[in-house]
Design a protein around this motif. Structure first.
Motif, mmCIF file in Angstrom:
data_model
loop_
_atom_site.group_PDB
_atom_site.id
_atom_site.type_symbol
_atom_site.label_atom_id
_atom_site.label_comp_id
_atom_site.label_asym_id
_atom_site.label_seq_id
_atom_site.Cartn_x
_atom_site.Cartn_y
_atom_site.Cartn_z
ATOM 1 N N THR A 1 0.824 -1.213 0.000
ATOM 2 C CA THR A 1 0.000 0.000 0.000
ATOM 3 C C THR A 1 0.859 1.265 0.000
ATOM 4 O OG1 THR A 1 -0.134 0.013 2.419
ATOM 5 C CG2 THR A 1 -1.867 -1.171 1.222
ATOM 6 N N VAL A 2 2.171 1.116 -0.119
ATOM 7 C CA VAL A 2 3.080 2.271 -0.135
ATOM 8 C C VAL A 2 3.616 2.435 -1.559
ATOM 9 C CG1 VAL A 2 5.165 3.301 0.834
ATOM 10 C CG2 VAL A 2 3.719 1.837 2.266
ATOM 11 N N LYS A 3 3.251 3.528 -2.213
ATOM 12 C CA LYS A 3 3.577 3.697 -3.626
ATOM 13 C C LYS A 3 5.047 4.005 -3.869
ATOM 14 C CE LYS A 3 -1.034 5.262 -5.020
ATOM 15 N NZ LYS A 3 -1.822 6.373 -5.585
ATOM 16 N N ASN A 4 5.639 4.798 -3.001
ATOM 17 C CA ASN A 4 7.046 5.182 -3.174
ATOM 18 C C ASN A 4 7.778 5.144 -1.842
ATOM 19 O OD1 ASN A 4 7.358 6.386 -6.118
ATOM 20 N ND2 ASN A 4 5.394 7.127 -5.325
ATOM 21 N N ILE A 5 8.948 4.520 -1.842
ATOM 22 C CA ILE A 5 9.811 4.507 -0.656
ATOM 23 C C ILE A 5 11.111 5.203 -1.026
ATOM 24 C CG2 ILE A 5 11.064 3.083 0.998
ATOM 25 C CD1 ILE A 5 8.894 0.986 0.739
ATOM 26 N N ILE A 6 11.405 6.277 -0.297
ATOM 27 C CA ILE A 6 12.586 7.090 -0.579
ATOM 28 C C ILE A 6 13.533 7.011 0.600
ATOM 29 C CG2 ILE A 6 13.422 9.407 -1.130
ATOM 30 C CD1 ILE A 6 10.550 10.028 -2.120
ATOM 31 N N GLY A 7 14.698 6.430 0.395
ATOM 32 C CA GLY A 7 15.722 6.392 1.427
ATOM 33 C C GLY A 7 16.553 7.667 1.367
ATOM 34 N N VAL A 8 16.735 8.317 2.508
ATOM 35 C CA VAL A 8 17.544 9.536 2.570
ATOM 36 C C VAL A 8 18.877 9.170 3.214
ATOM 37 C CG1 VAL A 8 17.669 11.925 3.350
ATOM 38 C CG2 VAL A 8 15.455 10.918 2.773
ATOM 39 N N ALA A 9 19.953 9.303 2.444
ATOM 40 C CA ALA A 9 21.256 8.804 2.878
ATOM 41 C C ALA A 9 22.310 9.906 2.825
ATOM 42 C CB ALA A 9 21.683 7.633 1.987
ATOM 43 N N SER A 10 23.381 9.670 3.556
ATOM 44 C CA SER A 10 24.551 10.555 3.509
ATOM 45 C C SER A 10 25.791 9.719 3.776
ATOM 46 C CB SER A 10 24.443 11.679 4.538
ATOM 47 O OG SER A 10 24.498 11.147 5.845
ATOM 48 N N GLY A 11 26.914 10.212 3.341
ATOM 49 C CA GLY A 11 28.152 9.470 3.576
ATOM 50 C C GLY A 11 28.652 9.618 4.988
ATOM 51 N N LYS A 12 28.335 10.739 5.621
ATOM 52 C CA LYS A 12 28.827 11.019 6.971
ATOM 53 C C LYS A 12 27.746 11.719 7.779
ATOM 54 C CE LYS A 12 31.732 14.460 7.514
ATOM 55 N NZ LYS A 12 30.869 15.365 8.303
ATOM 56 N N GLY A 13 27.966 11.753 9.100
ATOM 57 C CA GLY A 13 27.036 12.455 9.963
ATOM 58 C C GLY A 13 27.294 13.952 9.971
#
Length: 379
Positions: A95-107
């Motif tokens: 039921t979830v049309k789009n899943i977007i992972g938000v990533a970064s190389g460092k904190g």
């Protein structure tokens, strides 16, 4: 008398700037009625956050206006978010049309702040949005939403997300016994927690689920990429080389896993003094654009420095809610629209691929049937 074919021919000249296809072939014209030169239909955009919605609507009115024989014209404008991932392959989150992972190389690049405010911006556009705080070791979303006492209930063996500012929110920080303790877990346990948050949660019908990933290339980003089909990854960086150079490693990991990269957002891009217009590039300039050019990915926006973002995060009042007219909030809205557009582009590509595979399968079956000799029966 104007005919339906004439109307569709005119509408077929209107091109969606993102998808590069005409709105008729994309199925964006719904419920068309033409009676005695009185025209009525619905224009269904691919997302309520479409950055070109006004432009498309104006183009439609322009071409219909060329049909001078029409007595009246009534257009209803709506939006339906396209499915940017294969739901057939994901029965747990169908039921979830789009899943977007938000990533970064460092904190330290403000990834959680970007995740939260982009989620609110998408929600304010009219989309149904969820936010998953997947940083098990250091969950910060509850604090940033003012939900220190928030909790999640369990009904019918499903976690029920907490709700705030129009978002459905899940975070390890909601578990009271963990609020002042360090999460000391090995990789397999962390991966198990994330899987539960993904598939054992009642997300209901969502247009977008934003997953705030921990920095780096550890177990959690890997688990997300390998557990469920996702639309893509949004990379957050800051202008300086030390951040952009590390962000490249995260991009490399997801490319190896064949996960699409939606684009890059540059946070803390510049500072504008109150009452002035000049941009001051305190942390350098162009880190996000360098990544965009190097990896040929969309550059989706730059978020300026604003003390209100910091104070709002500490007090649980996101700047998208407290100061919606600030330069930072405007930048978040612009970035959210660009992200939604990229999701629509990926969805259109996925749809074309599925149709192509379907046509190939049909051709193979027909070829197989034609090459099979007829079976003869003897008396």
């Amino acid at each position: 008398m104007v005919g339906v074919d004439q109307v569709l021919e005119k509408l077929g000249t209107v091109i969606d700037p993102d998808l590069k296809q005409d709105i008729v072939s994309m199925g964006m014209i719904k419920d068309l009625e033409l009676n005695d030169n009185n025209l009525k239909f619905t224009l269904e955009l691919t997302t309520p956050a479409c950055p070109f919605n006004v432009e498309i609507e104006d183009d439609v009115r322009k071409v219909i206006g060329e049909l001078t024989e029409l007595k009246s014209f009534d257009m209803n404008v709506t939006a339906k978010v396209m499915e940017g991932r294969s739901l057939d392959e994901d029965t747990g989150m169908a039921t979830v049309k789009n899943i977007i992972g938000v990533a970064s190389g460092k904190g330290g690049v403000g990834k959680s702040t970007v995740s939260l405010n982009l989620a609110i911006a998408l929600s304010q556009s009219g989309a149904k949005v969820g936010l998953l705080d997947a940083d098990i070791y250091g969950p910060s979303i509850p604090l940033m939403l003012g939900m220190k006492d928030g909790y999640m209930e369990v009904e019918e063996n499903k976690l029920q997300p907490a709700e705030s500012n129009g978002l459905k929110v899940v975070s390890f920080g909601f578990f009271a016994e963990q609020s002042h303790q360090a999460a000391i877990y090995r990789g397999p346990i962390i991966s198990g927690i994330l899987k539960q948050f993904l598939v054992d949660t009642n997300w209901s019908d969502l247009d977008y689920l934003i997953v705030d990933l921990p920095p780096g290339t550890g177990d959690i980003p890997l688990t997300l990429a390998q557990t469920i089909p996702i639309t893509g990854i949004l990379v957050v960086t800051t202008p300086q080389d030390v951040a952009s150079n590390v962000a490249v490693k995260a991009i490399g990991m997801f490319e190896k896993l064949n996960v699409p990269i939606i684009g890059v957002v540059e946070n803390m891009s510049h500072f504008v003094c109150p009452g002035g217009d000049e941009k001051h590039y305190i942390f350098g300039q162009g880190g996000g654009k360098k990544i965009s050019e190097q990896y040929k990915m969309p550059f989706l926006g730059e978020i300026p420095l604003n003390s209100g973002i910091m104070s709002g995060s500490d007090s649980g009042k996101p700047i998208m809610m407290t100061d919606p007219d600030s330069p930072s909030a405007i930048a978040f809205r612009a970035s959210a629209k660009n992200i939604a557009a990229q999701c629509s582009i990926l969805a259109a590509k996925l749809q074309q691929e599925m149709e192509s595979e379907g046509n190939t399968d049909d051709s193979t079956k027909e070829s197989s049937t034609e090459s099979t000799p007829e079976t003869q029966t003897s008396n």
